[in-house]
Design an enzyme around this catalytic site. Structure first.
Site: not given
Ligand code: PAF
Length: 277
Positions: A28, A33-34, A144, A146, A182-183
């Site tokens: 979440g 990116g998501h 991803g 990442k 990134s979150s």
């Protein structure tokens, strides 16, 4: 868009889905990116399922589980807009009911770098992904680049356990100044946000050295750590050059090589990576 919270409901819905099914596992607090993974999954599958689950078993006792950023309403609105068919957002008790006792453990790649610094992390990741794959039974799952070591762990698990799905890896999405999305970027103060570009700057320097003909992995490591040392808000955890499959350190760079970096900016831990070939 269906929002499903129970494993049994998701399994019931599954029979009505058109195949192929693409699964995008997330924790979440979605960013571009998501969404790039979701769009790719939409383009390649008839049904797209996104999971939103902050998986407690991949966080260590001193890590940021309670503080991990969450915004379910915003996430659902974004996913609805992307044309996602179903979101699976279970509570922790649904994924790990009382008496839960089965884990996916792996040797090799899980013992290095992120695995060494975050004991138990990849055991939690592999276990939850295995469960999500079993629950949603997708033909494809999207991750991803990442989290490159996570990708290596998942691919190894899928191969070793003969799982029936393809793992699709999408490129890192970066902010205009190079910071990988990134979150955890949400934790950064404005000054830390500027300092955080040091990860990308170190990786670009590594790639430039390689492109200039340097095949000495030690020299590339030194260049990356020198750049991080110049940034006062940054504390280096590692900056190295590894095989993208085994994540073992390379001595000299001939074929495929991945520069990987982990840095703390204040109290926020960030990771990034770049292929050198
Ligand atoms: O990359 C993540 O967000 C998580 O590690 C994942 C793959 C969703 C498993 O919890």
């Amino acid at each position: 868009m269906q929002v499903i919270k129970e494993v049994s409901s998701l399994k019931e819905q599954r029979s009505s889905w058109t195949h192929p099914v693409g699964l995008v596992p997330t924790m979440g607090f979605l960013h571009e990116g998501h969404l790039s993974l979701v769009r790719r999954a939409r383009a390649e599958n008839a049904t797209v399922v996104v999971t939103i689950f902050v998986n407690p078993t991949q966080f260590g006792p001193t890590e940021d589980l309670a503080l991990y950023p969450r915004d379910m309403d915003r996430d659902l609105a974004l996913l609805e807009h992307e044309g996602v068919h179903a979101v699976f957002a279970p509570p922790a008790s649904e994924m790990y009911p009382e008496g839960y006792s089965t884990w996916v453990d792996m040797d090799g790649v899980t013992s290095l770098l992120e695995g060494a610094l975050r004991p138990g992390h990849f055991r939690g990741v592999a276990t939850v992904c295995n469960k999500l794959f079993n629950i949603a039974a997708p033909e494809r799952a999207y991750f991803g680049q990442k989290d490159a070591q996570q990708v290596a762990v998942i691919k190894t698990m899928v191969q070793d356990l003969n799982m029936n799905l393809d793992i699709v890896v999408a490129p890192i999405v970066r902010e205009p100044d190079g910071l990988a999305m990134s979150s955890r970027n949400a934790y950064l103060s404005p000054t830390e946000r500027v300092a955080a570009t040091v990860l990308c700057r170190a990786l670009i320097a590594a790639r430039s050295l390689r492109m200039g003909g340097c095949s000495d992995a030690g020299a590339i490591r030194t260049r990356m750590s020198d750049i991080v040392k110049e940034e006062p808000l940054a504390t280096l955890e590692y900056a190295t050059v590894v095989s993208p499959v085994s994540f073992k350190d390379l001595g000299s760079v001939e074929g495929s090589a991945l520069a990987v970096i982990a840095v703390r900016i204040g109290s926020t831990r960030l990771i990034d990576n770049m292929l050198l070939d």
